[in-house]
Enzyme design. Structure first.
Site, mmCIF file in Angstrom:
data_model
loop_
_atom_site.group_PDB
_atom_site.id
_atom_site.type_symbol
_atom_site.label_atom_id
_atom_site.label_comp_id
_atom_site.label_asym_id
_atom_site.label_seq_id
_atom_site.Cartn_x
_atom_site.Cartn_y
_atom_site.Cartn_z
ATOM 1 N N TYR A 77 0.826 -1.220 0.000
ATOM 2 C CA TYR A 77 0.000 0.000 0.000
ATOM 3 C C TYR A 77 0.857 1.266 0.000
ATOM 4 C CZ TYR A 77 -4.649 2.075 0.612
ATOM 5 O OH TYR A 77 -5.836 2.746 0.431
ATOM 6 N N LYS B 280 -3.594 8.029 3.224
ATOM 7 C CA LYS B 280 -4.772 7.745 4.046
ATOM 8 C C LYS B 280 -4.565 8.205 5.490
ATOM 9 C CE LYS B 280 -7.518 5.812 1.020
ATOM 10 N NZ LYS B 280 -8.744 6.494 0.556
#
Length: 254
Positions: free
Chosen positions: A153, A160
């Site tokens: 990720y 995020k």
């Protein structure tokens, strides 16, 4: 009476009917809301998807990197709705070089793109919609738990984390105007965004087994229902919150 009866909702980031944004728009309409969608790039594709909703929804163009698009957003939404009660931020992007295990080698230019589109745009979208939210309302963003460093990720995880912090500051600054700001942290889903992540299969293989409630990688409805609940009047004193819709994985030890 539906949960969103009479509400006016803007949903961004609808790419396909497998996206969380599409499910939010569909359920919102079923619960009585009037919905407008935004699209980026191939608007004709988004317009076709909009026709699959219970009621075909207007689609307006929004590139969150385009200042003119943001400056005119309220006027363009106002051509379809006389105000907004809710806004859904379903926008995220990171260049391929920022994902897939390339964390140490990603250039600032690509990191900056990920942060502008995936993090800063939450603030940009909220501010652009303020002229239509004079009676207060709810802003909901889509998140992926940023308390851990996930495989593959990489810089999207950093983006995020920024989104989670941004939501708290927005909650602070928009609260006096009666606007609630919350995030829904969904588990991994086979959306268009997920397919663009190199190595996404690592999530697919492990998540359902780790989730106490189980997890369906193809079912966007649970996350969408949480968004609709936060858009409703049933959370009048909740802001700055992250609601996890991930089958319970976030609460489990490794």
């Amino acid at each position: 009476m539906g949960l969103l009866e009479g509400k006016r909702i803007l949903v961004t980031g609808v790419l396909t009917d497998s996206s969380i944004g599409f499910s939010v728009a569909k359920i919102a309409q079923q619960e009585g809301a009037s919905v407008v969608l935004t699209g980026f790039g191939r608007l004709s594709l988004v317009e076709r998807i909009a026709k699959r909703l219970p009621e075909p929804a207007p689609v307006i163009e929004l590139d969150v990197q385009n200042t003119e698009h943001l400056d005119t957003l309220a006027d363009r939404v106002g051509q379809h709705l006389d105000g907004l009660d809710g806004v859904v931020h379903s926008i995220g992007f990171a260049p391929q070089t920022a994902l897939g295990g390339n964390f140490l080698n990603t250039s600032w230019e690509d990191v900056a793109t990920a942060l502008q589109i995936s993090t800063y745009s939450f603030k940009s979208l909220a501010v652009a919609c303020l002229p239509l939210m004079k009676e207060g309302g709810s802003v909901v963003g889509l998140d992926f738990d940023a308390t851990k460093a996930w495989p593959v990720y990489d810089w999207m995880g950093v983006a995020k984390a920024g989104l989670e912090s941004c939501s708290r500051y927005l909650a602070r600054d928009l609260g006096p105007q009666g606007i609630r700001v919350n995030l829904v942290a969904a588990g991994p889903l086979r959306t268009m965004a997920a397919k663009s992540i190199p190595g996404f299969r690592e999530f697919e293989d492990s998540w359902p087994a780790k989730a106490p409630l189980g997890w369906d990688l193809a079912d966007t409805v649970p996350a969408a229902k949480a968004c609709v609940a936060l858009l409703s009047d049933w959370f009048p004193a909740t802001t700055g919150e992250i609601v996890h819709v991930d089958g319970g994985v976030h609460a489990m030890g490794t």
